[in-house]
Design a protein around this motif. Sequence first.
Motif, PDB file in Angstrom:
ATOM      1  N   VAL A 124     -10.592  14.440  -1.747  1.00  0.00           N
ATOM      2  CA  VAL A 124     -11.407  13.744  -0.628  1.00  0.00           C
ATOM      3  C   VAL A 124     -12.836  13.767  -1.102  1.00  0.00           C
ATOM      4  N   LEU A 125     -13.392  12.596  -1.069  1.00  0.00           N
ATOM      5  CA  LEU A 125     -14.990  12.871  -0.839  1.00  0.00           C
ATOM      6  C   LEU A 125     -15.234  12.051   0.145  1.00  0.00           C
ATOM      7  N   THR A 126     -16.277  12.962   0.941  1.00  0.00           N
ATOM      8  CA  THR A 126     -16.706  12.451   2.215  1.00  0.00           C
ATOM      9  C   THR A 126     -18.137  12.635   2.522  1.00  0.00           C
ATOM     10  N   VAL A 174       0.962  -1.384  -0.139  1.00  0.00           N
ATOM     11  CA  VAL A 174      -0.069  -0.124   0.085  1.00  0.00           C
ATOM     12  C   VAL A 174       0.880   1.149  -0.074  1.00  0.00           C
ATOM     13  N   GLN A 175       1.834   1.300   0.563  1.00  0.00           N
ATOM     14  CA  GLN A 175       2.938   2.292   0.700  1.00  0.00           C
ATOM     15  C   GLN A 175       3.280   2.639  -0.487  1.00  0.00           C
ATOM     16  N   GLN A 176       3.893   1.636  -1.233  1.00  0.00           N
ATOM     17  CA  GLN A 176       4.317   1.667  -2.771  1.00  0.00           C
ATOM     18  C   GLN A 176       3.373   2.341  -3.539  1.00  0.00           C
ATOM     19  N   GLU A 177       2.158   1.943  -3.400  1.00  0.00           N
ATOM     20  CA  GLU A 177       0.960   2.500  -4.318  1.00  0.00           C
ATOM     21  C   GLU A 177       0.802   3.717  -3.963  1.00  0.00           C
ATOM     22  N   ILE A 178       0.750   4.282  -2.718  1.00  0.00           N
ATOM     23  CA  ILE A 178       0.647   5.576  -2.231  1.00  0.00           C
ATOM     24  C   ILE A 178       1.573   6.627  -2.987  1.00  0.00           C
ATOM     25  N   ASN A 179       3.136   6.087  -2.923  1.00  0.00           N
ATOM     26  CA  ASN A 179       4.028   6.805  -3.622  1.00  0.00           C
ATOM     27  C   ASN A 179       3.973   6.723  -5.038  1.00  0.00           C
ATOM     28  N   ASP A 180       3.445   5.756  -5.851  1.00  0.00           N
ATOM     29  CA  ASP A 180       3.745   5.744  -7.118  1.00  0.00           C
ATOM     30  C   ASP A 180       2.277   6.054  -7.901  1.00  0.00           C
ATOM     31  N   ALA A 181       1.214   6.326  -7.012  1.00  0.00           N
ATOM     32  CA  ALA A 181      -0.193   6.714  -7.737  1.00  0.00           C
ATOM     33  C   ALA A 181      -0.037   7.989  -8.368  1.00  0.00           C
ATOM     34  N   SER A 182      -0.496   8.017  -9.620  1.00  0.00           N
ATOM     35  CA  SER A 182      -0.652   9.496 -10.241  1.00  0.00           C
ATOM     36  C   SER A 182      -1.874  10.176  -9.587  1.00  0.00           C
ATOM     37  N   ALA A 183      -2.620   9.690  -8.888  1.00  0.00           N
ATOM     38  CA  ALA A 183      -3.746  10.437  -8.183  1.00  0.00           C
ATOM     39  C   ALA A 183      -4.169   9.437  -7.076  1.00  0.00           C
ATOM     40  N   ILE A 184      -4.640   9.942  -5.876  1.00  0.00           N
ATOM     41  CA  ILE A 184      -5.469   9.334  -5.003  1.00  0.00           C
ATOM     42  C   ILE A 184      -6.745   9.901  -4.577  1.00  0.00           C
ATOM     43  N   VAL A 185      -7.700   9.190  -4.572  1.00  0.00           N
ATOM     44  CA  VAL A 185      -8.981   9.470  -4.193  1.00  0.00           C
ATOM     45  C   VAL A 185      -9.299   8.788  -2.628  1.00  0.00           C
ATOM     46  N   ILE A 186      -9.550   9.749  -1.766  1.00  0.00           N
ATOM     47  CA  ILE A 186      -9.755   9.399  -0.358  1.00  0.00           C
ATOM     48  C   ILE A 186     -11.311   9.493  -0.383  1.00  0.00           C
ATOM     49  N   GLY A 187     -11.934   8.242   0.010  1.00  0.00           N
ATOM     50  CA  GLY A 187     -13.349   8.364   0.585  1.00  0.00           C
ATOM     51  C   GLY A 187     -13.465   8.025   1.878  1.00  0.00           C
ATOM     52  N   GLY A 243      -6.014  20.673   7.670  1.00  0.00           N
ATOM     53  CA  GLY A 243      -5.049  21.099   6.610  1.00  0.00           C
ATOM     54  C   GLY A 243      -5.038  20.703   5.436  1.00  0.00           C
ATOM     55  N   PHE A 244      -5.934  19.956   5.169  1.00  0.00           N
ATOM     56  CA  PHE A 244      -6.332  19.709   3.659  1.00  0.00           C
ATOM     57  C   PHE A 244      -6.965  20.806   2.863  1.00  0.00           C
ATOM     58  N   LYS A 245      -6.467  20.869   1.579  1.00  0.00           N
ATOM     59  CA  LYS A 245      -6.964  22.173   0.780  1.00  0.00           C
ATOM     60  C   LYS A 245      -8.225  21.978   0.651  1.00  0.00           C
ATOM     61  N   LYS A 246      -8.971  23.329   0.693  1.00  0.00           N
ATOM     62  CA  LYS A 246     -10.449  23.187   0.517  1.00  0.00           C
ATOM     63  C   LYS A 246     -10.921  22.969  -0.948  1.00  0.00           C
ATOM     64  N   ASP A 247     -10.010  23.355  -1.915  1.00  0.00           N
ATOM     65  CA  ASP A 247     -10.495  22.992  -3.199  1.00  0.00           C
ATOM     66  C   ASP A 247     -10.485  21.291  -3.621  1.00  0.00           C
ATOM     67  N   ARG A 248     -10.007  20.755  -2.588  1.00  0.00           N
ATOM     68  CA  ARG A 248      -9.700  19.177  -2.843  1.00  0.00           C
ATOM     69  C   ARG A 248     -10.744  18.244  -1.822  1.00  0.00           C
ATOM     70  N   LEU A 249     -11.644  19.007  -1.674  1.00  0.00           N
ATOM     71  CA  LEU A 249     -12.566  18.444  -0.638  1.00  0.00           C
ATOM     72  C   LEU A 249     -14.037  18.618  -1.268  1.00  0.00           C
ATOM     73  N   PHE A 250     -14.934  17.439  -1.030  1.00  0.00           N
ATOM     74  CA  PHE A 250     -16.276  17.454  -1.450  1.00  0.00           C
ATOM     75  C   PHE A 250     -17.040  16.675  -0.473  1.00  0.00           C
ATOM     76  N   TYR A 251     -17.627  17.740   0.339  1.00  0.00           N
ATOM     77  CA  TYR A 251     -18.628  17.214   1.447  1.00  0.00           C
ATOM     78  C   TYR A 251     -20.160  17.077   0.897  1.00  0.00           C
ATOM     79  N   THR A 252     -20.304  15.617   0.466  1.00  0.00           N
ATOM     80  CA  THR A 252     -21.774  15.492  -0.277  1.00  0.00           C
ATOM     81  C   THR A 252     -23.006  15.728   0.457  1.00  0.00           C
ATOM     82  N   GLN A 253     -22.541  15.270   1.662  1.00  0.00           N
ATOM     83  CA  GLN A 253     -24.055  15.351   2.624  1.00  0.00           C
ATOM     84  C   GLN A 253     -24.255  16.503   3.681  1.00  0.00           C
ATOM     85  N   GLY A 254     -23.522  17.677   3.429  1.00  0.00           N
ATOM     86  CA  GLY A 254     -23.788  18.678   4.128  1.00  0.00           C
ATOM     87  C   GLY A 254     -22.468  19.162   5.051  1.00  0.00           C
TER      88      GLY A 254
END
Length: 295
Positions: free
Chosen positions: A114-116, A18-31, A127-138
Amino acid sequence: MFSKTKTKQSTNNYFQKVQQEINDASAIVIGAGAGLSLAAGFSLSGDRFMKYFGDFFEKYGITDMYSGGFYPYPTRSEYWSWWSRVIWLNRYQPAPRDTYQQLHKLVQDQNYFVLTTNVDHQFQLAGFKKDRLFYTQGDYGLFQQSSTNQTFDNFDIIKKMVLSQGFTIGSHQQLVKPQQLSMHVDPALVKTADQYQLNLRVDDQFVEDDGWHAAAERFNEFINRNQNSKILYLELGVGDNTPGIIKYPFCQWTYNNPQASYVTVNADDALFPEKINQQAVGFQMDINDFIKKLL
């Protein structure tokens, strides 16, 4: 059909993978689901609940912050007494544990989004960047008016409400309980608050304002730009209440892209469809321990 065959929390090789996948990923989507905030210490019951809501337990038999949100309080004063405490404790007071801060350390240098379904705003506080956050439920920090399709910051009025019950606010926005606590708020505050609703997706009156739509557009653009690349879908604390928001799309996007990877972490069940077995791994464990293993 869902599988548990990849639950390997005791095998260091899986963490290294998993650590290698995090390092090598071109993009990470956190749910992120409710389990992430629970790991951060936002327990809705037990000692934390009794400390701040013991009077509601004694009067109405309410045992947790979730079920209490549906109780038919006889007065609007008690209704706002309840909700102002819930909002302050789970939105403006920092989480008891640094789970979100540690997660930020893990991905801060990566191309992430981030999708949450959480409404406690802890990503931005960590400290996560505001423009990389999507609060779907309010957002607990917003009131809404469905008639105008607008949302409004509620910090000032929520603060006044908890103070009017006898609480004081200490360092780091900590809510300090007094010896004498009221279950009512100032009538003038009730009158003001009653012009609004909570910005929570509980019915068809939920307001998706301009900010919500802008975040949705940024998220969809991120997915469209990266979904055919070496992308990692990192699912944390997602249960089965609303699987159609995070789990089902993540699994489907992984299945559609042979380069994609899917990691799910949950204290109860780390499940995923058998059809993505070769691309997925599940960790049935505490999210804090999972993150520590990767830092």
